[in-house]
Design an enzyme around this catalytic site. Structure first.
Site, PDB file in Angstrom:
ATOM      1  N   ARG A  90      15.705  20.932  15.096  1.00 50.02           N
ATOM      2  CA  ARG A  90      14.733  20.492  15.770  1.00 50.02           C
ATOM      3  C   ARG A  90      13.235  19.847  14.571  1.00 50.02           C
ATOM      4  NH1 ARG A  90       9.955  21.235  18.695  1.00 50.02           N
ATOM      5  NH2 ARG A  90      11.043  23.223  19.825  1.00 50.02           N
TER       6      ARG A  90
ATOM      7  N   TYR B 236      16.875  -7.320  23.575  1.00 49.61           N
ATOM      8  CA  TYR B 236      17.601  -6.331  23.966  1.00 49.61           C
ATOM      9  C   TYR B 236      17.558  -5.380  24.941  1.00 49.61           C
ATOM     10  CZ  TYR B 236      20.212  -1.637  24.509  1.00 49.61           C
ATOM     11  OH  TYR B 236      20.931  -0.563  25.184  1.00 49.61           O
TER      12      TYR B 236
ATOM     13  N   ASP C 257      12.637  -4.464  14.935  1.00 48.83           N
ATOM     14  CA  ASP C 257      13.526  -3.858  15.500  1.00 48.83           C
ATOM     15  C   ASP C 257      14.799  -5.285  14.120  1.00 48.83           C
ATOM     16  OD1 ASP C 257      15.861  -3.529  15.919  1.00 48.83           O
ATOM     17  OD2 ASP C 257      15.333  -3.396  18.419  1.00 48.83           O
TER      18      ASP C 257
ATOM     19  N   LYS D 255      24.476   0.554  15.369  1.00 49.06           N
ATOM     20  CA  LYS D 255      25.049  -0.789  15.109  1.00 49.06           C
ATOM     21  C   LYS D 255      25.837  -0.899  13.553  1.00 49.06           C
ATOM     22  CE  LYS D 255      23.195  -0.850  19.024  1.00 49.06           C
ATOM     23  NZ  LYS D 255      24.339  -0.629  20.602  1.00 49.06           N
TER      24      LYS D 255
END
Ligand SMILES: Cc1ncc(COP(=O)(O)O)c(C=O)c1O
Length: 400
Positions: A61, A113, A187, A212
């Site tokens: 982690r 988005y 973004d 993406k």
């Protein structure tokens, strides 16, 4: 990027981009067996020499070798010092918002988005954060929205799904003049590091849905933040570890592989995207097309000033309403009706009923995310097949 088929973008493409995508962070000498392709360490934990004396990793982690490789590679593509990767683009959004505290104010776009809109509106606002959603294409709106308690300005450019473009440099300059510590977050999912470098235009944080274009193969959900400021990076690394929203080793391996062809893919996405946009713009069954590379786009001048090219993203209004849009989307054969974007395959989306269904209906109406709006992610198939497919589907849209 400038050739006779493309808009005259004023930013230069980094001539070393392909070399960085293939080599940055990947030096084989860091591995015992000199692996040319970085290995995946699926271990959760690492043997220590003595208490808190280890070879660089203690628990996955907190850190993992292939995640380190990927983060270094993405940072280098952005000419940045640091990168952190997350379980999704929205996890990267969550991490960014965790920098704030109750009472802080965020200025963001009204067109973005749908999942980001939903997170801001329905989750983050429950913790006492305030959001002002505005049309960011007009700097005056930003000037009017920033308040003494504003801590963050959030931008998408081009926006999803309306493809609006904001002047990133002007907004970052204004925000930082207003107060130095306002964080400007961009973004950059649609443009990628290949076509747009927000940190160089004044942003503090670049956010990616790596799901993406950056991965490009529609087989991984992942996100990233890219940062230059080391204290800001330290805060975000602390949040990444404390909230446990990092990416998995196997996914990091895949995205690292996908990045190797980003520069090759983006050129094809741009070529096909422009060809499709030009085809649709002259089609009698199309009302209008939104692609920032078209001279008809309202912010075309800003777009060509601040980027070096365009992805395969565009939206258009088909003539008619929901019936015509539905018939079109059921008739496509090479394009696939599916959510998401940025993979090698061409996808079509109906924002009002799919990706942006979570945006309140009155807001969708005000923005014109209407029933005849269709968003395309143009892939890298053969141009003539894509155009023939759209042409037959448009004809099918008027056949009752
Ligand atoms: C522009 C943009 N930002 C962020 C996200 C969220 O990314 P993810 O699906 O990886 O959580 C998406 C997803 O579609 C997006 O289109």
């Amino acid at each position: 990027m400038a050739d006779d088929k493309n808009p005259q973008c004023q930013q230069k493409i980094d001539p070393h981009f392909g070399t960085k995508a293939i080599h940055a962070g990947q030096n084989p000498d860091q591995w015992t067996f000199k692996d040319v392709v970085p290995p995946i360490a699926l271990t959760t934990t690492y043997k220590q020499y003595g208490p808190n004396d280890h070879a660089g990793f203690e628990y996955t982690r907190c850190g993992n070798p292939i995640r380190k490789v990927l983060q270094e590679c993405i940072a280098s593509l952005e000419d940045a010092k640091h990168c952190l990767t997350y379980a999704s683009g929205l996890a990267a959004t969550t991490a960014t918002i965790q920098l704030l505290k109750a009472g802080d104010h965020v200025v963001c776009g009204d067109d973005m988005y749908g999942g980001t809109n939903r997170y801001f509106r329905n989750i983050a606002s429950k913790f006492g954060l305030k959001f002002t959603m505005i049309d960011m294409t007009d700097l005056k709106n930003v000037e009017n929205a920033i308040l003494p308690e504003t801590k963050l300005v959030w931008l998408e450019s081009p926006t999803n799904p309306l493809m609006r473009v904001s002047d990133l440099k002007a907004i970052a300059t204004f925000a930082h003049k207003f107060r130095e510590d306002i964080l400007v977050v961009v973004d950059n999912t649609f443009q990628t590091a290949y076509f747009q470098k927000p940190l160089q235009l004044g942003a503090d944080i670049v956010l990616y849905s790596l799901s993406k274009y950056m991965n490009g193969h529609s087989d991984v959900i992942m996100g990233a933040l890219v940062i230059n400021d080391t204290p800001l990076f330290d805060s975000l690394a602390y949040i990444q570890n404390s909230c446990g929203i990092m990416s998995s080793p196997f996914d990091c391996y895949l995205v690292n592989r996908g990045l190797k062809t980003l520069h090759v893919r983006m050129k094809e996405h741009m070529r096909n995207g422009l060809a499709v946009a030009r085809f649709l713009e002259q089609h009698p069954l199309v009302e209008s097309v939104m692609h920032p590379g078209l001279p008809s786009h309202p912010q075309h001048a800003v777009a060509v000033r601040q980027c070096s090219g365009f992805s395969g993203m565009l939206s258009f209004y088909i003539k008619g309403g929901l019936d015509e849009a539905t018939r079109f989307l059921q008739a496509i054969r090479v394009f696939c009706l599916a959510e998401s974007l940025g993979g090698f395959e061409s996808l079509a989306d109906h924002p009002a009923l799919m990706t942006h269904a979570s945006v309140p209906p009155e807001e969708r109406k005000a923005l014109r995310i209407s029933d005849n709006l269709i968003r395309l992610s143009v892939g890298i198939e053969s141009e003539e097949d894509l155009i023939a497919d759209l042409d037959q589907a448009l004809k099918a849209s008027v056949q009752k």
